[in-house]
Scaffold this active site. Structure first.
Site, mmCIF file in Angstrom:
data_model
loop_
_atom_site.group_PDB
_atom_site.id
_atom_site.type_symbol
_atom_site.label_atom_id
_atom_site.label_comp_id
_atom_site.label_asym_id
_atom_site.label_seq_id
_atom_site.Cartn_x
_atom_site.Cartn_y
_atom_site.Cartn_z
ATOM 1 C CD GLN A 296 -87.156 59.839 -41.173
ATOM 2 O OE1 GLN A 296 -87.746 60.075 -40.124
ATOM 3 N NE2 GLN A 296 -86.688 60.793 -41.953
ATOM 4 C CG ASP B 271 -78.042 63.224 -42.840
ATOM 5 O OD1 ASP B 271 -78.439 62.722 -41.774
ATOM 6 O OD2 ASP B 271 -78.507 62.940 -43.956
ATOM 7 N NE ARG C 61 -83.781 65.212 -47.771
ATOM 8 C CZ ARG C 61 -83.864 64.331 -46.775
ATOM 9 N NH1 ARG C 61 -83.721 63.039 -47.028
ATOM 10 N NH2 ARG C 61 -84.097 64.718 -45.539
ATOM 11 N NE ARG D 74 -84.702 57.791 -44.873
ATOM 12 C CZ ARG D 74 -83.981 56.951 -44.182
ATOM 13 N NH1 ARG D 74 -83.873 55.689 -44.545
ATOM 14 N NH2 ARG D 74 -83.337 57.301 -43.100
ATOM 15 N N GLY D 75 -81.544 59.081 -46.484
ATOM 16 C CA GLY D 75 -80.352 58.601 -45.791
ATOM 17 C C GLY D 75 -79.122 59.022 -46.597
ATOM 18 C CB ALA D 76 -76.041 60.806 -45.560
ATOM 19 C CG ASN E 205 -78.198 61.629 -37.474
ATOM 20 O OD1 ASN E 205 -78.160 61.214 -38.621
ATOM 21 N ND2 ASN E 205 -78.794 60.942 -36.513
ATOM 22 C CE LYS E 206 -84.267 62.978 -40.306
ATOM 23 N NZ LYS E 206 -84.633 64.053 -41.283
HETATM 24 O O1 MRU Z 1 -84.197 62.733 -43.587
HETATM 25 P P1 MRU Z 1 -83.506 61.410 -43.735
HETATM 26 O O2 MRU Z 1 -84.399 60.245 -43.523
HETATM 27 O O3 MRU Z 1 -82.730 61.338 -45.029
HETATM 28 O O4 MRU Z 1 -82.449 61.425 -42.556
HETATM 29 C C1 MRU Z 1 -81.619 60.310 -42.367
HETATM 30 C C2 MRU Z 1 -80.731 60.443 -41.200
HETATM 31 O O5 MRU Z 1 -80.763 61.411 -40.477
HETATM 32 C C3 MRU Z 1 -79.728 59.355 -40.983
HETATM 33 O O6 MRU Z 1 -79.470 59.195 -39.639
HETATM 34 C C4 MRU Z 1 -78.448 59.787 -41.700
HETATM 35 O O7 MRU Z 1 -78.684 60.020 -43.066
HETATM 36 C C5 MRU Z 1 -77.389 58.788 -41.563
HETATM 37 S S1 MRU Z 1 -77.711 57.472 -42.656
HETATM 38 C C6 MRU Z 1 -76.746 56.216 -42.536
#
Ligand code: MRU
Length: 402
Positions: free
Chosen positions: A239, A280, A126, A86-88, A290-291
């Site tokens: 996370q 994201d 996603r 996960r993570g963009a 973002n999250k």
């Molecule tokens: O749902 P996730 O774990 O994919 O969400 C991740 C985030 O919100 C991160 O902050 C975002 O992707 C930036 S990653 C460098």
């Protein structure tokens, strides 16, 4: 084991103390982030067979370090959707390798419709992280120029490697630009400990290496700047508590995990010098998805005059969008992620029910922080104001530059 995860790929479990015996696994740039002093990226081609992609299966961290083999586009789509990774930026790299696996597994001459069908499998996993569509579209465009299977294979592999390597390079540069901000705060505090708050995991596990929000932190720590990180636990998937804490521990960076609601209190009492989060999807006007919970941290930061920075590679900018609240699609995930919590108990990773079984729950994955709450964007080209002028100043050609 779990009510919401379905794993099709082969998993290789190794205990943390065996990691030192694993070979280095990558084809190109130097590795920087380490697990038990061994350098790792989050995604790579299997050393003995480049038709297999390997990832760190993040569902088991921090308790078990699991490497997963991925051999098909379907398996990659599952890994993205069910958050094995996960993570963009990492989702972008994984999607690029997912398209490469389409070519690996399609010996004949795939029609455009077939390629689009495979791309759609990845695109539907996603919705919020724009890196996914960015990477898939780069692959589709590159593949249209190919005339043979060999050419398609070489082109898709090259593109996946470029996207992966450029993520590493961009995160490294983000670290260098963010470092100057931390150095300024350190000078103003005359070397006293700097307290940085971060939300979710925008670390190397969310990218390929270094991280976005964490890259300046790692760079500052390597330079000997005295810092401490407040790590938001980041319900419902935790996370922060699971991944950011684990990363910081591996790098020896002082940190404290806090419940999601603590940040405002800390800011009111002068215990946060800056906030750095990831993104994201960022609109061309500087709104940031973002999250979930990031927005509330930004509000508290504004109220307490704490600088609130967002670290992002340009691949996270959606040049088509202007108004993040109205236009950015927000992922809604299964309610069970809110109702259950996972942890280690009795030597096993287990899930327990938190709520009355009958209570409904809702699970928005992200929120949007409007640009006016953001002090600055830390990009691979430098730090800019969170507005169109600032962003276009660094990226005058918009989407042609990422
Ligand atoms: O749902 P996730 O774990 O994919 O969400 C991740 C985030 O919100 C991160 O902050 C975002 O992707 C930036 S990653 C460098």
């Amino acid at each position: 084991m779990s009510v919401f995860f379905f794993t099709f790929a082969v998993k290789e479990k190794i205990s943390l103390n065996l990691l030192d015996s694993r070979p280095h696994l990558l084809h190109s740039s130097p590795l920087k982030m380490t697990v038990n002093n061994q350098a790792y990226r989050t995604i790579w081609e299997k050393a003995s067979d480049t038709r297999v992609i390997q990832i760190i299966d993040q569902r088991y961290l921090p308790h078990e370090f699991v490497i997963e083999d991925i051999s098909t586009t379907e398996q990659m789509a599952t890994a993205i959707r069910d958050m094995h990774l996960r993570g963009a930026p990492l989702i972008g790299a994984a999607a690029a390798y997912g398209m490469y696996l389409t070519i690996v597994n399609e010996g004949s001459n795939p029609t455009d419709d077939y390629l689009q069908k495979m791309a759609d499998q990845l695109l539907q996993t996603r919705p919020t992280a724009v890196n996914l569509a960015w990477a898939v579209n780069l692959q589709l465009t590159a593949l249209t120029t190919c005339h043979s299977h060999e050419e398609r294979l070489a082109t898709a592999l090259k593109m996946a490697r470029e996207i992966t390597d450029s993520s590493v390079e961009k995160c490294f540069q983000i670290g260098q630009h963010g470092l100057s901000l931390i150095e300024k705060i350190s000078a103003a505090k005359k070397g006293e400990t700097i307290n940085i708050l971060t939300h979710c995991n925008a670390g190397w596990l969310a990218c390929v290496d270094y991280g976005t929000a964490t890259a300046p932190i790692y760079a500052a720590h390597k330079k000997g700047i005295d810092l401490h990180v407040w790590v938001d636990e980041t319900r419902p998937r935790n996370q922060g508590a699971r991944l950011t804490a684990w990363e910081l521990l591996q790098e020896g960076i002082p940190h404290t995990v806090i419940a999601d609601n603590v940040g405002g209190h800390l800011m009111q009492h002068g215990k946060v010098d800056m906030v750095i989060v990831g993104s994201d999807r960022t609109t061309r006007c500087g709104d940031v998805a973002n999250k979930i919970g990031t927005y509330l941290k930004a509000l508290a930061a504004k109220d307490n005059e704490v600088p609130f920075y967002v670290a992002l590679p340009s691949s996270t900018i959606d040049w088509e969008l202007r108004d993040g609240v109205k236009e950015i699609p927000i992922e809604e995930r299964h309610a069970n992620e809110v109702k259950y919590i996972q942890g280690m108990y009795d030597g096993k990773i287990q899930k327990v029910l938190l709520t009355p079984e009958e209570s409904p729950a809702t699970n928005f994955g992200f929120d949007v922080t409007p640009a006016h709450l953001v002090t600055g964007l830390i990009t691979e080209r430098g730090v800019c104001s969170a507005d169109e002028e600032g962003i276009m100043g660094l990226f005058p050609d918009g989407d042609k530059e990422s």
